[in-house]
Design a protein around this motif. Sequence first.
Motif, PDB file in Angstrom:
ATOM      1  N   VAL A 194       0.847  -1.190   0.000  1.00 57.45           N
ATOM      2  CA  VAL A 194       0.000   0.000   0.000  1.00 57.45           C
ATOM      3  C   VAL A 194       0.888   1.247   0.000  1.00 57.45           C
ATOM      4  N   ALA A 195       0.488   2.266  -0.735  1.00 57.37           N
ATOM      5  CA  ALA A 195       1.257   3.517  -0.828  1.00 57.37           C
ATOM      6  C   ALA A 195       0.437   4.683  -0.288  1.00 57.37           C
ATOM      7  N   ILE A 196       1.105   5.619   0.365  1.00 52.41           N
ATOM      8  CA  ILE A 196       0.433   6.793   0.916  1.00 52.41           C
ATOM      9  C   ILE A 196      -0.016   7.751  -0.182  1.00 52.41           C
ATOM     10  N   GLY A 197       0.647   7.696  -1.333  1.00 51.28           N
ATOM     11  CA  GLY A 197       0.292   8.607  -2.419  1.00 51.28           C
ATOM     12  C   GLY A 197       0.890   8.151  -3.737  1.00 51.28           C
ATOM     13  N   PRO A 198       0.615   8.879  -4.817  1.00 52.37           N
ATOM     14  CA  PRO A 198       1.054   8.452  -6.150  1.00 52.37           C
ATOM     15  C   PRO A 198       2.566   8.393  -6.327  1.00 52.37           C
ATOM     16  N   THR A 199       3.308   9.290  -5.669  1.00 51.86           N
ATOM     17  CA  THR A 199       4.767   9.266  -5.804  1.00 51.86           C
ATOM     18  C   THR A 199       5.337   7.966  -5.268  1.00 51.86           C
ATOM     19  N   THR A 200       4.866   7.562  -4.094  1.00 54.33           N
ATOM     20  CA  THR A 200       5.330   6.311  -3.498  1.00 54.33           C
ATOM     21  C   THR A 200       4.827   5.114  -4.296  1.00 54.33           C
ATOM     22  N   CYS A 213      -3.069  -0.854  -3.293  1.00 53.18           N
ATOM     23  CA  CYS A 213      -3.921   0.307  -3.093  1.00 53.18           C
ATOM     24  C   CYS A 213      -3.068   1.551  -2.827  1.00 53.18           C
ATOM     25  N   THR A 214      -3.580   2.686  -3.258  1.00 56.12           N
ATOM     26  CA  THR A 214      -2.979   3.988  -2.968  1.00 56.12           C
ATOM     27  C   THR A 214      -4.020   4.819  -2.241  1.00 56.12           C
ATOM     28  N   ALA A 215      -3.640   5.397  -1.116  1.00 52.58           N
ATOM     29  CA  ALA A 215      -4.594   6.215  -0.355  1.00 52.58           C
ATOM     30  C   ALA A 215      -5.105   7.359  -1.217  1.00 52.58           C
ATOM     31  N   GLU A 216      -6.409   7.594  -1.169  1.00 53.60           N
ATOM     32  CA  GLU A 216      -6.992   8.667  -1.978  1.00 53.60           C
ATOM     33  C   GLU A 216      -6.483  10.036  -1.541  1.00 53.60           C
ATOM     34  N   ARG A 217      -6.187  10.174  -0.235  1.00 51.93           N
ATOM     35  CA  ARG A 217      -5.628  11.395   0.301  1.00 51.93           C
ATOM     36  C   ARG A 217      -4.560  11.009   1.323  1.00 51.93           C
ATOM     37  N   PRO A 218      -3.558  11.851   1.546  1.00 48.73           N
ATOM     38  CA  PRO A 218      -2.504  11.507   2.513  1.00 48.73           C
ATOM     39  C   PRO A 218      -2.933  11.764   3.948  1.00 48.73           C
ATOM     40  N   THR A 219      -3.994  11.072   4.377  1.00 50.09           N
ATOM     41  CA  THR A 219      -4.508  11.217   5.738  1.00 50.09           C
ATOM     42  C   THR A 219      -4.636   9.843   6.373  1.00 50.09           C
ATOM     43  N   PRO A 220      -4.611   9.757   7.710  1.00 52.70           N
ATOM     44  CA  PRO A 220      -4.765   8.457   8.370  1.00 52.70           C
ATOM     45  C   PRO A 220      -6.068   7.766   7.990  1.00 52.70           C
ATOM     46  N   GLN A 221      -7.143   8.545   7.891  1.00 50.37           N
ATOM     47  CA  GLN A 221      -8.444   7.970   7.577  1.00 50.37           C
ATOM     48  C   GLN A 221      -8.464   7.353   6.169  1.00 50.37           C
ATOM     49  N   ALA A 222      -7.930   8.092   5.204  1.00 47.80           N
ATOM     50  CA  ALA A 222      -7.913   7.586   3.828  1.00 47.80           C
ATOM     51  C   ALA A 222      -6.990   6.379   3.704  1.00 47.80           C
ATOM     52  N   LEU A 223      -5.885   6.425   4.422  1.00 54.62           N
ATOM     53  CA  LEU A 223      -4.953   5.306   4.387  1.00 54.62           C
ATOM     54  C   LEU A 223      -5.584   4.059   4.993  1.00 54.62           C
ATOM     55  N   ALA A 224      -6.254   4.221   6.144  1.00 52.57           N
ATOM     56  CA  ALA A 224      -6.916   3.080   6.785  1.00 52.57           C
ATOM     57  C   ALA A 224      -7.978   2.486   5.866  1.00 52.57           C
ATOM     58  N   ALA A 225      -8.723   3.354   5.195  1.00 53.46           N
ATOM     59  CA  ALA A 225      -9.752   2.873   4.262  1.00 53.46           C
ATOM     60  C   ALA A 225      -9.111   2.099   3.117  1.00 53.46           C
ATOM     61  N   ARG A 228      -7.977  -1.342   4.398  1.00 49.39           N
ATOM     62  CA  ARG A 228      -9.141  -2.239   4.564  1.00 49.39           C
ATOM     63  C   ARG A 228      -9.577  -2.796   3.216  1.00 49.39           C
ATOM     64  N   THR A 229      -9.623  -1.917   2.219  1.00 45.79           N
ATOM     65  CA  THR A 229     -10.057  -2.353   0.891  1.00 45.79           C
ATOM     66  C   THR A 229      -9.052  -3.322   0.284  1.00 45.79           C
ATOM     67  N   ALA A 230      -7.765  -3.037   0.457  1.00 49.93           N
ATOM     68  CA  ALA A 230      -6.724  -3.895  -0.109  1.00 49.93           C
ATOM     69  C   ALA A 230      -6.767  -5.297   0.481  1.00 49.93           C
ATOM     70  N   LEU A 231      -7.164  -5.399   1.739  1.00 53.69           N
ATOM     71  CA  LEU A 231      -7.184  -6.701   2.413  1.00 53.69           C
ATOM     72  C   LEU A 231      -8.450  -7.502   2.131  1.00 53.69           C
ATOM     73  N   GLN A 232      -9.419  -6.874   1.454  1.00 53.08           N
ATOM     74  CA  GLN A 232     -10.612  -7.607   1.057  1.00 53.08           C
ATOM     75  C   GLN A 232     -10.241  -8.580  -0.080  1.00 53.08           C
ATOM     76  N   PRO A 233     -11.017  -9.598  -0.298  1.00 55.33           N
ATOM     77  CA  PRO A 233     -10.668 -10.629  -1.283  1.00 55.33           C
ATOM     78  C   PRO A 233     -10.337 -10.089  -2.660  1.00 55.33           C
ATOM     79  N   HIS A 234     -11.051  -9.038  -3.101  1.00 54.47           N
ATOM     80  CA  HIS A 234     -10.825  -8.548  -4.465  1.00 54.47           C
ATOM     81  C   HIS A 234      -9.963  -7.296  -4.508  1.00 54.47           C
ATOM     82  N   GLY A 235      -9.400  -6.895  -3.384  1.00 52.57           N
ATOM     83  CA  GLY A 235      -8.537  -5.718  -3.384  1.00 52.57           C
ATOM     84  C   GLY A 235      -9.294  -4.471  -3.749  1.00 52.57           C
ATOM     85  N   CYS A 236      -8.559  -3.440  -4.288  1.00 51.31           N
ATOM     86  CA  CYS A 236      -9.232  -2.185  -4.651  1.00 51.31           C
ATOM     87  C   CYS A 236      -8.860  -1.767  -6.050  1.00 51.31           C
TER      88      CYS A 236
END
Length: 236
Positions: A194-200, A213-225, A228-236
């Motif tokens: 998982v990456a915090i943003g597009p550069t990473t 998955c790449t966090a939609e925004r560089p925030t703890p909430q977006a990263l956690a979301a 969670r999505t990445a760990l689901q069976p179909h990823g994000c």
Amino acid sequence: MKVLLLKDPKEDDCGQDPYIRLSQPEGYGGLIFTSPRAVEAVELCLEKDNKTEVWRKSLKEKWNAKSVYVVGNATASLVNKIGLHTEGENCGNAEKLAEYICSRESSALPLLFPCGTLKREILPKMLKDKGIPMESLTVYQTIPHPGIQGNLNSYYSQQGIPASITFFSPSGLTHSLKHIQELSGDNIDQIKFVAIGPTTAHALAAQGLPVSCTAERPTPQALAAGIRTALQPHGC
């Protein structure tokens, strides 16, 4: 990672101590901060030179009369702590911040950009292409934490192969990937990266690693979301 305040600035910083630039707000149109580390280095600079009182009584307000551009809420929070008002934090990354600055900036004075030795050139280039003057000021150097290999060894020995690994910067990837590959072996394909943003995310892809998955925004909430999505069976 460790952040070191540079005691001997590079030649492209005119051989000046960082505080000299920070003490001359009249020569600049504003400030740019793209990482929490840069703000921490500036704060260390003020403390190291015992200039905190001068900053609080006069320099802070002079800089607040100008624009202070930042990337992300984490950086904005630290900039606020040293008494400066911010704008642009919702842009999310340096490229979008550069677009924001280009849409607003008209000052003939250069913007001062405290940054690290590993800064990307996309923001300076975009501003230069639009004719917006800017001066980079190298205020810190990023080096790997000496305990990174031991910490990873300890985690793997106690927890096994992690379900996911999140990277917050290309430098974090650079200094840890070899150890992660050695410890994971053939099981590295089980890990969701998982990456915090597009550069990473680009840095991960450049190493041949799948970005789950790449966090939609560089925030703890977006990263956690995102995790969670990445760990689901179909990823994000």
